[in-house]
Each structure stands twice: as structure tokens, then as C-alpha cells.
Enzyme design. Structure first.
Site, PDB file in Angstrom:
ATOM      1  N   VAL A   1      19.901  16.650  -8.052  1.00 38.13           N
ATOM      2  CA  VAL A   1      19.504  17.228  -6.766  1.00 38.13           C
ATOM      3  C   VAL A   1      19.480  18.752  -6.861  1.00 38.13           C
ATOM      4  O   VAL A   1      18.528  19.407  -6.425  1.00 38.13           O
ATOM      5  CB  VAL A   1      20.444  16.766  -5.631  1.00 38.13           C
ATOM      6  CG1 VAL A   1      20.025  17.391  -4.310  1.00 38.13           C
ATOM      7  CG2 VAL A   1      20.444  15.248  -5.526  1.00 38.13           C
TER       8      VAL A   1
ATOM      9  N   GLY B   1      17.082   3.420 -13.390  1.00 35.74           N
ATOM     10  CA  GLY B   1      17.783   4.639 -12.994  1.00 35.74           C
ATOM     11  C   GLY B   1      18.287   4.597 -11.557  1.00 35.74           C
ATOM     12  O   GLY B   1      18.760   5.596 -11.019  1.00 35.74           O
TER      13      GLY B   1
ATOM     14  N   GLU C   1      24.074   3.731 -11.431  1.00 33.68           N
ATOM     15  CA  GLU C   1      24.838   4.540 -12.371  1.00 33.68           C
ATOM     16  C   GLU C   1      25.364   3.645 -13.501  1.00 33.68           C
ATOM     17  O   GLU C   1      25.407   2.424 -13.366  1.00 33.68           O
ATOM     18  CB  GLU C   1      26.063   5.159 -11.671  1.00 33.68           C
ATOM     19  CG  GLU C   1      25.786   5.787 -10.339  1.00 33.68           C
ATOM     20  CD  GLU C   1      25.402   7.253 -10.460  1.00 33.68           C
ATOM     21  OE1 GLU C   1      25.778   7.881 -11.454  1.00 33.68           O
ATOM     22  OE2 GLU C   1      24.704   7.754  -9.557  1.00 33.68           O
TER      23      GLU C   1
ATOM     24  N   ASP D   1      30.134   3.674  -1.561  1.00 31.47           N
ATOM     25  CA  ASP D   1      29.159   4.673  -1.120  1.00 31.47           C
ATOM     26  C   ASP D   1      28.720   4.388   0.320  1.00 31.47           C
ATOM     27  O   ASP D   1      28.657   5.290   1.165  1.00 31.47           O
ATOM     28  CB  ASP D   1      27.955   4.630  -2.074  1.00 31.47           C
ATOM     29  CG  ASP D   1      26.806   5.496  -1.619  1.00 31.47           C
ATOM     30  OD1 ASP D   1      26.864   6.711  -1.831  1.00 31.47           O
ATOM     31  OD2 ASP D   1      25.849   4.951  -1.036  1.00 31.47           O
TER      32      ASP D   1
ATOM     33  N   LYS E   1      29.191   6.603   3.981  1.00 29.93           N
ATOM     34  CA  LYS E   1      28.105   6.900   4.920  1.00 29.93           C
ATOM     35  C   LYS E   1      28.398   6.297   6.292  1.00 29.93           C
ATOM     36  O   LYS E   1      28.057   6.883   7.322  1.00 29.93           O
ATOM     37  CB  LYS E   1      26.785   6.389   4.359  1.00 29.93           C
ATOM     38  CG  LYS E   1      26.348   7.202   3.139  1.00 29.93           C
ATOM     39  CD  LYS E   1      25.277   6.496   2.333  1.00 29.93           C
ATOM     40  CE  LYS E   1      24.797   7.368   1.177  1.00 29.93           C
ATOM     41  NZ  LYS E   1      23.937   6.601   0.241  1.00 29.93           N
TER      42      LYS E   1
END
Lengths: 444, 444
Positions: free
Chosen positions: A17, A188, A191, A202, A206
């Protein structure tokens, strides 16, 4: 040629990023200057190793290992390092030295959000984090500003692209979890260590951020109930499909009232059945979507790419431009809205519908026995389907030795506590040889 | 008990949206005060007739016919009267007397937006209009702020609920336009005079606002190319369905380059074929959705209720809370962003794909003749389907008298100008007995 005031921007982190943010800042410098009314100068990129290979070709002289000096000389700091430390200390240093901050660090905000927002509040600094919640999908401003005059009742979010890709492959291609995960890794999307994604960690981060925003209440990560997709089987997905449902990993934030009449909020993550007519059911591949139910606005959905370097960079740059404009026109930023401060209710108080699949001995009276376990816990049944256990591939011997049958039981709405107690009792009941699957049904 | 500063809010218009805004302001006064940090006092509602029947029961003493006095005593004015005058004069009066303004008036903004934004800019007033663009769907802040560091390439919007309801009925139930419109009227989705909806005028106003926002360029309503749905036939919808498409009325805003290399923007409204796999295809009933393609963020979609009193009121109150917060924390509002000021290109320069349905004489060499007309205008063909004209119900005599056949021709990408010239030549060609349908294909 317009002469603009110059704003010094420091970037922390040169990963996927970060490299895209740097590239876009350099490529679109003129365009961004005209949008902001000030030029945004990328003064440096703090990394661990200035000579490391980058995904984008960037001027070598921008890189430094001295993050602190970079921060102290910046008007705006963009934190894209990830992790808790040193990201937390660097953000606090930036805030306390008069800089505004953009971050995409969901782990940090889910753990230390209140501390960071309080620090920003105290000095009137801005702390923007659009990219932390659902990647490129604009969701922070809609929840914080556009729905500021409404009451959010519930959010159902597909907020992890890797798990959505895996569940979508399992649904559309009949893959096993392992096959789909291998493909996600190849592409991709996943991970090397996929635990954060498939374990639901994750998504839980969020969910904590979404719930805090939607309910104006700090919702700590530790209060988010979490189940990943590791237990989801092809059989569950096939049987959901047969019934007109699709299995999605959902981050659910809900305003609810517990048994004592206490109003509060719940944040939770688990795989659940969603009817195919629901807008969330058509979110395919690695895409994300956040479905919001508000009292006045009704149902809204925000859809897009939840991850990806350049997509996430778009959200970071949007935050950067907003902060920079505020530098130009003056006025303080907007602090986190915590006025509601509602209690956070336990998963046990959550009410939803369930589909329970049982393996039972194939004998007279079994259905009555099972039904009684449900009714003992005041869980009422909406649907019971009984079928002979098919001889599964590779389990040919099983059909020969066991005279069992499969019961699929759909419940009416019940609390998690009642359902958990029911499942506990079922699993020790003599007619039940196995509780094959328990899935919640959401979006109704 | 917290003592809040008081902000005086004047409401202009007591129709469906106005009545809901008033009700919610009264019912949620405490909650909104805690969100804003100031109490929002509804000081009056300006209407033409204080004794008229309202959809919501509101205190009679709030109503007044003296809009000007109300405006002059207010900190914030909410304009929900609709129409150009006196709405325009009232908003200018509010701005020039120091008030901030919220409006849902798309007709006014599409016609006089630049004048109003300039007036607000000059005195540092805020002019918010989330409800004008896509009802309850938050789209202004995402385009203006969240995507401020990105480049919007294209917007495809389903921005009129009435026409989406009608087209959806025609697709899913096989209704004719007249039947579907009658049902829309019965359900209250369509006005007594449905011209603004089915003629595409409402969608064109929204296209002008969306394009202005997305491209930081004032796009006047007069520059928006517009076709309504009045010519859409059940046959077109059936044949689109057979090919895997659905017909939607789209508001399209696009950044493009014309034949001379001139970069510019296009805003247009017409019914178009959208592939069923596209997220817009699953927007059913009276719902709206705005599909945004941005250079970095990729594809985003914003979905929800595009109209309705209480839904639109949610967007109005979000704007109100944002403005009120700015009153509390200080700092100017954000003006319209017009820095890009790109030229607006004619519909003739637009490039898209087409499906043309022709009735031709059933004779040898006809296909070659027709194909030559396309190639003369450099429009290349992607697909040709020929079928015997079926005897349509009620047209039994037709099959007997005419030896015609139907040609369905799908083109590769071509300019509107080339396609228009092709269709003109086809319609006068001796082998063509009729050009039955020309539909664009979007979303590819």
C-alpha cells in the site's frame, strides 16, 4: 502557474500500500495540489531497510530508517506499517508534535483506537482511517456523516476478501476449503500464514471499527465474538445451496435488547447462511460489501474492493486530501463520536435463526426425542428434514455399519445461549451420534 | 443535564420529505443534540397553506406562510419545497443573511448549482445536498471526499426508482410499460404526471449533479443527453433477457477523449442493456444504485432507496448534523470543487456497443447489403442473428402478408455519430422494412 502553499507529508511503511501511495502522490502531484489548494510534498518514506526490493520504482533518496526525524518534520503523517508497535508510538509522536495522521492500521485501531482518538482530540489533530475499515470502499464518512441523523440498526459486512474468495469458490466450483485456500494463496489473496483471514481475526478488527462508528460507542476488539471459516465444510455449503442460501463470513454489528430489557450493541463474526435473494449473496470473489440497515434510510449497501495495494491507496489518498484541505481552509477535524456509549452485550444475548444438522440413530421415536431437547430450551422448530445418510465417497464402509439418518433442523429465532445449551444437550443425547453442523441464518 | 447551545433551524416545505424531517427532528431531539453538541430547534415550517392536510401529525403552531421572516431568524435553513422559484431566492436569502443551507432540490441545483455554490462560497456558508443526488444513498461525501485522491473514470447510475420499478416489472413479470406504470402509480412510486420519471428528466438532473461532483467540473443540465424509457418495448426486454442482459435506465457520467484527442466529460441518460452478471443488474424494484469506476479504487457500488419520504429525510438530517457540527467546532464548509473544469463533450463522441434489430425482406443478399451499411460507417459487427419473424399474438395476418425476417446485429465499439449515421442509412435502405430497436450496451 499557481503558487501553492506546501504541506510536508511523511510516509511510514513502504509495503504494497505504501509504495502505491508514494507512486500516486508523485504521479498526481499537480492534480492533487489543485484539488487541495496546497501542494503535497512527499518528504520521505520510513522503512526498516532502505535497500529492500519494492513493488514500485521510487526515488531512492526518499527512503530513510529514521522515522522519528521524518515525523517531527511533517505536517501530515501517513502510517502504513501495520502492527501495534512502533506504529502506535509513531502516531502518538505525530499527534503530539502537531501533525495530522492518516492510517490504514485496523489492528492498531481495534486495540488502541480510544487512546489514539483521545490524543488527537486533546490537541485538535485529525486522525483519518478510511482504508482501515473496508479497503477502498468508502464507509467511514457515510456512517459518521451521512447517517449522522439516522439510527443504524444493524450492519452485515463481508469485510475479508480472502475468506469471501474461498467461500465463493466452495459455492460456485465445489472446491474444498483447502483447495480454495491454495488458489487464494496462488493468486496473492491469502498470506503465507492465512490465520488472520480464515480465523476471522481480520474481520473481527473491522467489526470492532464498524460497530464503534455506527453506534457512537467504543467497541473493543476483545468484546467481538469470533468464529472463522476453518470448520466450514463442502457439505454445509452444498446443503445451504440446496435450500437457496449461500454461506458468507459476516461481520455483524447490531443494536439489540437483552432479556433484562438492557439496550446495547453486539459485534460478532461468524460464517452464516444468507439467502440468495439478499444483495450480499451476489458479492463474489475477493470483493467486500457492507450492508447497513438504518431506521430511516432503510437498507443501504456499499460494495467494492476490500483490499489490494492500489485500491487501499485510493482510500488513503482520499483521507490525505481531506486532511490537507482542512489545513488550507482551517478549522478542527472531526473527533470520534462516542456520545452514545452503549453497553456491549454478550454473544449469549444475540437472537438469530439456526440450522442444525444431526446424525441420529434410525429408530422410532428419535425425532420426538430430539424435538424435546429443543423445546426444553424453548427453541422452536421451523423446519425438520430427515434423509437417509448417503454413502459419502471414501466412506463406503460407513453406510454398512451404521443405521443412522441425517436430521436437518431449522429453528425460529432463539438466543445464542438457548441454542448453545440445546447443542450441548444434543451432543450427549443417546439418540444423537453426532452434531454435524450448526449454522446461523442472517439477513432476514 | 447538559446545557447545549441552541441552533435555530427553519424548514421550507411541508410535503412528504419535509413532514418526515420535522417529525424526526422533534422525536430525536435529544439524540441529535448529543451528536452535534448543540440542540437543533425547529423554529418553523414555511408552507403555502398552514391548514393543509399533512402526512404526519405536527404541532400547528410550527407552520407559517411567512418564509422570509423564518429564514431571517434561522442559523440553518432546510429547503424542501422543490421547483426553481421561490426556492432559489429563498436559498440566496438564507446564504446572504448568514445561514447555512441543506437542500434536496435536484432540479434547482442542476439548473442553478454554480450560482448557488458561488454565493455560498463568497460568504463562507455551507450548502449541503446529499438528498438531491440519490435519495438516501450516501454518494456526495464518497465522491467529494473519499475519492478525492483518485480519478473517477465512469459512473453508471440507476438513479430513478420509478423507471427501475417499471423496467424490473417488464423483465421479471412480462408486464407492458403501461401495465407496469399503472402499478407504479398504484403503489405511489409514480406521480400523477409521470413525465419527469419516464422521460428521463429526473435522471438527467441527477446525472448533471453526479458528473459535476465526480469530475470537479460544472456540468449544466442542458448538456446532458437524455432519452427516457417510453420507447422500451416488451420485445426489447425479452430479447435482452434471452441474450443474458437486462434493460436499465442509466445515468452515465464518463471521462473520455474525442476524435481530436480532446479530453472531456460526457453525461447522458438512456435505457441500455446491462449484462446480468453486472452488480447493477441485481438492483430490483424501486431501488437505486450508483456504480463508480475509479482509476485506483476500482469498481465501487452504492445501493439503497433512491426516494421515499423518510429515506430522503435521513439524508437531509445527515447534512443537517454535519452543518450543525461545523457551527459548534468552527471552520468553514467545503465549497463545490470546480478546479478541473473539463469541457463537456457531445453525445456524438461517446463510444459504446449497440444492438440493432431490423426487419428486412427475406431474400438472398440482404445480409450482405445490411453489413455493407455498417461497414460504410466503420461500425464493425460482433454478432448477427437471423430469425423468422414469429407470428405475434394479435398480428396473425402479418406473417401471412410479409415475407420478412428479423436481423439482430450486435456491434463492436462505435461512436454515437457513426451509429446514428448507420441507422439513418439503414432506415432508408430498400431491403430494410423497419429498424425495430436500437439499444446501447453498457457496463463492459
Amino acid at each position: 502557474m499557481i503558487e501553492y502553499r506546501n504541506l510536508r507529508v511523511a510516509l511510514l511503511g513502504g509495503g504494497t500500500v505504501g509504495a502505491q501511495v508514494a507512486r500516486l502522490m508523485l504521479e498526481q502531484a499537480d492534480e492533487m495540489a489543485s484539488r487541495v489548494g496546497a501542494s503535497l510534498e512527499l518528504v520521505g518514506i520510513a522503512v526498516r531497510d532502505v535497500d529492500a526490493q519494492r513493488s514500485v520504482d521510487l526515488p531512492h533518496e526518499l527512503f530513510t530508517t529514521d522515522a522519528e526525524s521524518l515525523i517531527l518534520g511533517a505536517d501530515i503523517v501517513i502510517e502504513l506499517m501495520g502492527g501495534i508497535e512502533p506504529a502506535r508510538s509513531y502516531i502518538l509522536l505525530a499527534i503530539n508534535s502537531g501533525a495530522d495522521v492518516v492510517t490504514a492500521n485496523k489492528a492498531l485501531l481495534a486495540e488502541h483506537g480510544p487512546e489514539l482518538f483521545a490524543a488527537a482530540d486533546q490537541v485538535g489533530a485529525q486522525l483519518n482511517y478510511e482504508a482501515a475499515v473496508a479497503g477502498a470502499i468508502p464507509i467511514v464518512r457515510p456512517l459518521r456523516d451521512s447517517l449522522a441523523g439516522d439510527r443504524v440498526k444493524r450492519i452485515l459486512g463481508i469485510v475479508n476478501g480472502t475468506t469471501n474468495f474461498i467461500l465463493d469458490r466452495m459455492d460456485t466450483e465445489g472446491d474444498t476449503l483447502e483447495q480454495a485456500l491454495a488458489m487464494a494463496t496462488d493468486l496473492g489473496y491469502a498470506e503465507a500464514d492465512p490465520t488472520a483471514d480464515i480465523g476471522g481475526y481480520d474481520a473481527a478488527q473491522k467489526a470492532a471499527l464498524l460497530a464503534s462508528l455506527a453506534f457512537h460507542t467504543p467497541v473493543p476488539l476483545a468484546s467481538v465474538y469470533r468464529e472463522g471459516i476453518t470448520e466450514v465444510t463442502p457439505e454445509q455449503i452444498a446443503s445451504a445451496r440446496k435450500a437457496g442460501y449461500v454461506v458468507k463470513l459476516l461481520a455483524i454489528c447490531e443494536r439489540l435488547t437483552d432479556g433484562t430489557g438492557q439496550e446495547g450493541v453486539s459485534a460478532r463474526v461468524y460464517p452464516a447462511m444468507v439467502h440468495r435473494s439478499h444483495p450480499l449473496a451476489s458479492v463474489h470473489g475477493a470483493n467486500n460489501a457492507v450492508f447497513v440497515e438504518a431506521e430511516s434510510a432503510g437498507s443501504l449497501m456499499f460494495y467494492g474492493a476490500g483490499a489490494g495495494g492500489v485500491e487501499t491507496a485510493s482510500a488513503v489518498l482520499g483521507d490525505l486530501v481531506s486532511i490537507a484541505r482542512r489545513h488550507v481552509v482551517g478549522g478542527p477535524g472531526f473527533a470520534a463520536s462516542n456520545h452514545a456509549a452503549m453497553p456491549i452485550l454478550s454473544i449469549n444475548t444475540v437472537i438469530t435463526r439456526y440450522v442444525v444438522t444431526l446424525e441420529v440413530t434410525d429408530a422410532t421415536g428419535v425425532l420426538a426425542t430430539v424435538a424435546k431437547v429443543f423445546s426444553d430450551h424453548h427453541v422452536s422448530l421451523a423446519l425438520v428434514e430427515q434423509s437417509m445418510t448417503p454413502a459419502l465417497p471414501g466412506t463406503a464402509s460407513r453406510a454398512a455399519v451404521s443405521a443412522t439418518t441425517t436430521l436437518v433442523i431449522g429453528t425460529h429465532e432463539a438466543t445464542e445461549a438457548a441454542l448453545a445449551a440445546t447443542v450441548r444437550d444434543l451432543s450427549t443425547n443417546h439418540v444423537v451420534t453426532g452434531v454435524t453442523s450448526v449454522l446461523r441464518v442472517e439477513g432476514v
